[in-house]
Design a protein around this motif. Structure first.
Motif, short mmCIF file in Angstrom:
data_model
loop_
_atom_site.label_atom_id
_atom_site.label_comp_id
_atom_site.label_asym_id
_atom_site.label_seq_id
_atom_site.Cartn_x
_atom_site.Cartn_y
_atom_site.Cartn_z
N ALA A 32 31.04 50.91 41.46
CA ALA A 32 32.55 50.72 41.39
C ALA A 32 33.31 52.06 40.67
O ALA A 32 34.17 52.62 41.14
N PHE A 68 29.61 46.88 40.91
CA PHE A 68 30.92 47.19 39.92
C PHE A 68 30.73 47.85 38.97
O PHE A 68 31.23 48.70 38.80
N SER A 126 32.54 41.06 43.96
CA SER A 126 34.11 40.19 43.76
C SER A 126 32.83 39.03 44.56
O SER A 126 32.51 38.25 44.04
N ASN A 172 35.76 44.62 35.14
CA ASN A 172 34.91 43.82 36.00
C ASN A 172 33.59 43.71 35.72
O ASN A 172 32.82 42.65 35.97
N GLY A 203 41.59 46.43 38.70
CA GLY A 203 40.41 47.35 39.36
C GLY A 203 40.50 47.36 41.03
O GLY A 203 39.23 47.23 41.94
N VAL A 204 40.71 45.48 40.88
CA VAL A 204 41.04 44.73 42.89
C VAL A 204 41.81 45.04 43.37
O VAL A 204 41.78 44.54 45.00
N THR A 253 34.05 47.16 44.77
CA THR A 253 34.71 46.35 43.66
C THR A 253 34.37 44.42 44.77
O THR A 253 33.90 43.64 44.09
N ASN A 254 35.31 44.80 46.06
CA ASN A 254 34.97 44.07 46.64
C ASN A 254 33.45 42.93 47.24
O ASN A 254 33.00 42.29 46.87
N LYS A 307 36.86 51.01 46.39
CA LYS A 307 37.09 49.57 46.82
C LYS A 307 35.64 48.38 47.09
O LYS A 307 36.16 47.71 46.94
N ALA A 349 37.65 48.35 36.03
CA ALA A 349 36.22 48.42 36.95
C ALA A 349 35.65 48.12 36.13
O ALA A 349 34.74 48.19 36.40
#
Length: 649
Positions: free
Chosen positions: A119, A116, A101, A139, A20-21, A97-98, A94, A136
């Protein structure tokens, strides 16, 4: 008391291991920090390639050795805005997701969960690849793990595994298995955790992911420590260290080195552990990583304490606490404060031991008080809101009825309409009566909840706090009288009483939390309560729950009675049965819930009075909730307890 070991498995799953990342950009978009900067400078059209490049830049800025989280977040916000305007699902997912993170790595876990989840929702909305969706999901689970919501972690990761099987995702995502293993490990289910870790390790090796293999080997070592199989844990740690050095992953090396030192200490070779923890400290200093340094200092202090070398032990423990306070890490502060209290107690410095124990208890009591107060106020506010809504609705209906009555008075000469009006008035009166009765019932429920909370706080907490207060007053007097043995006993009693209060408060908060109004939550809590007790007595334990019970709601009163009966029965089993095997099962029989608690222990004569086992109070609780309790036992034939009560269809 050992400091909690790090688990870099989850961290890396967020940064780069989970699909997912992962960013496999198109050929025209570079995938390194310098080249992507050049690309963005020359590529002025804000198209999908521009979004891809922004996402790569945001990823690289927060995953390098010296991350710039603020700049990365700012760039990813721009990526998110452009992707939204372009309706570009992959780019938006994305970007989310980032950003998740970044929040994960900077200890902003609620935000990490939120992004997350965004995402995941975006991936599902735009029907992205099953592999991306599975990543995802994992995450979200990774962030929930940081919030210690381990049952939810397992649920999410199993959902990811089911999707991987449904769509035949190949190869399987290794960190999904690793995430389940880590959650099971945190729940002290070490053997079950090892099963999932081994599957993750095989996938890491198959994909030639050396850093991932190092992380899994480290976690396998932690499981073997939990099982007290230190030869196996040391072997795993040494393999993990070898892999971490191959990929020059220094912070992971620091984690593994501390774990080696702890394993040597636990296996009665504390002196051999000092060089390993010292190496970990050196890495922390080099990286200027205060979390790594604090962990190393604390564990060095504990090793020196084990060796009865009190001066370096005290110095290292204090350095660890200072660093934890600098970082504002509440969990580390609590652990290190307790560690210093235990250290001073062992060194017979009871005045210092009392001071640190009091600081630890004050921190914990303050947190519990805030949580309890917030929960009670939330429940009261919820009730008051319902009450006002009911009053407004009642007034509205009464006004409506009044208007209807005025209208119908114009047609009083018509007997049929008069009769209809009378019927409507009668209906209005019945409605008003029903609404008033509903309002009164809610008022009674709220008052009963308040009385229950007050009663529980008085019974569970009041007397124990009084005991602590009296003992605290005695300590200074005992110190002045130079009676260290009596001081030590008093502090131990204070410590025991404080822990009992925390447990009692936890149970009260759990009981009044509406989020626990399901049979599944009761079953999970009883399992969490029973598992460590059974393990402490080497009882082979089986806990089974009928899947049909998962979503059945129950009231607070029934939930409390079920939990207290189960807890009492499990306590009796552990204390008196001398069993080697035990079973707890929640099952549905038509519209009846059946809870079975059974053991193969020495049993007893059910015809004899058994006041110490609380059978009378258990049966009274069962009857109060409209159920029954059947206890079957005989000497040397084990004991079988069956609780039956009605549940909603």
């Amino acid at each position: 008391m050992e400091d909690m070991k790090y688990s870099y498995l989850v961290i890396l799953s967020v940064i780069k291991l989970l699909v997912g990342v992962s960013f496999t950009a198109l050929a025209q978009v570079p995938n390194s920090l310098d080249s992507v900067r050049v690309y963005l400078k020359n590529h002025t059209v804000q198209d999908t390639n521009y979004v891809r490049a922004l996402n790569v830049l945001g990823r690289e800025l927060h995953s390098v050795a010296n991350p710039d989280y603020a700049k990365a977040d700012s760039i990813l916000q721009v990526s998110e805005q452009i992707a939204t305007r372009l309706q570009y699902g992959m780019g938006l997912a994305k970007a989310y997701t980032n950003r998740g993170s970044i929040y994960y790595l900077t200890d902003r876990q609620p935000l990490a969960v939120e992004y997350f989840q965004k995402a995941l929702t975006t991936a599902e909305q735009y029907k992205l690849s099953p592999r991306f969706i599975c990543g995802a999901i994992s995450n979200v689970a990774a962030a929930l793990s940081k919030l210690q919501q381990y049952e939810k972690v397992i649920t999410m990761q199993l959902r990811s595994l089911r999707l991987q099987e449904q769509y035949n995702v190949q190869p399987r995502i290794a960190t999904t298995y690793g995430g389940i293993g880590s959650a099971l490990r945190e729940l002290n289910k070490f053997n079950e955790a090892l099963t999932y870790y081994r599957q993750a390790l095989a996938l890491m090796h198959a994909g030639k992911n050396i850093s991932g293999a190092a992380i899994i080997e480290n976690n396998i070592g932690i499981c073997y420590d939990g099982l007290k199989q230190y030869d196996k844990s040391l072997a795993s740690y040494k393999l993990a260290l070898k892999h971490a050095k191959e990929v020059e992953f220094e912070l992971l090396q620091a984690d593994i080195l501390v774990n080696i030192g702890l394993a040597l200490k636990l296996s009665n070779h504390p002196k051999e552990g000092i060089p390993f923890v010292t190496q970990s400290l050196a890495i922390g200093r080099k990286q200027e990583n205060k979390a790594t340094m604090a962990t190393a200092y604390f564990n060095l202090g504990q090793i020196y304490e084990e060796l009865k070398d009190y001066k370096p032990a005290e110095a290292n423990l204090k350095k660890a606490l200072d660093l934890a306070k600098e970082r504002g890490n509440k969990e580390q502060i609590a652990n290190y404060t307790q560690g210093l209290a235990d250290f001073y107690g062992g060194a017979k410095d009871f005045q210092q031991a009392y001071a640190f124990q009091l600081e630890k208890n004050n921190r914990k009591d303050s947190l519990i008080s805030v949580q309890t107060s917030a929960e009670v106020q939330r429940l009261i506010a919820h009730y008051e809101s319902e009450k006002k809504e009911a009053q407004i609705k009642l007034l509205h209906q009464q006004a409506q009825l009044h208007n209807e009555e005025l209208i119908r008075q114009r047609f009083q000469r018509n007997a049929l309409l008069i009769g209809g009006t009378m019927l409507l008035l009668l209906g209005g009166a019945v409605s008003a009566w029903l609404l008033n009765r509903s309002r009164l019932r809610r008022l009674e429920e709220a008052q009963r909840l308040r009385r229950q909370i007050a009663h529980d706080l008085h019974d569970e907490v009041g007397s124990t706090l009084s005991s602590i207060s009296l003992l605290s007053g005695m300590v200074n007097s005992l110190i002045a009288q130079k009676r260290p043995e009596a001081v030590e006993r008093a502090i131990q009693k204070i410590n025991t009483d404080a822990r009992q209060i925390l447990e009692a408060m936890d149970e009260i908060i759990w009981t009044i939390n509406p989020g626990n109004d399901s049979l599944q939550r009761i079953a999970l809590r009883l399992q969490e309560y029973a598992q460590p007790l059974m393990e402490s007595k080497d009882i082979s334990f089986s806990f089974q729950t009928d899947p049909e019970l998962a979503d059945i709601p129950i009231s607070m009163e029934v939930r409390r009675s079920l939990y207290l009966i189960g807890k009492e029965a499990i306590n009796n089993l552990v204390k008196y049965s001398e069993a080697t095997q035990a079973t707890v099962r929640f099952a549905r029989r038509d519209n009846q819930l059946e809870v079975l608690i059974e053991d193969n222990g020495r049993g007893f004569d059910v015809t004899q009075s058994r006041e110490r086992t609380g059978q009378t109070s258990m049966k009274q609780r069962a009857e109060a909730m409209g159920g029954s309790l059947d206890v079957q036992s005989a000497p040397e034939r084990g004991t079988r307890l069956v609780l039956t009560t009605a549940i909603a269809g």
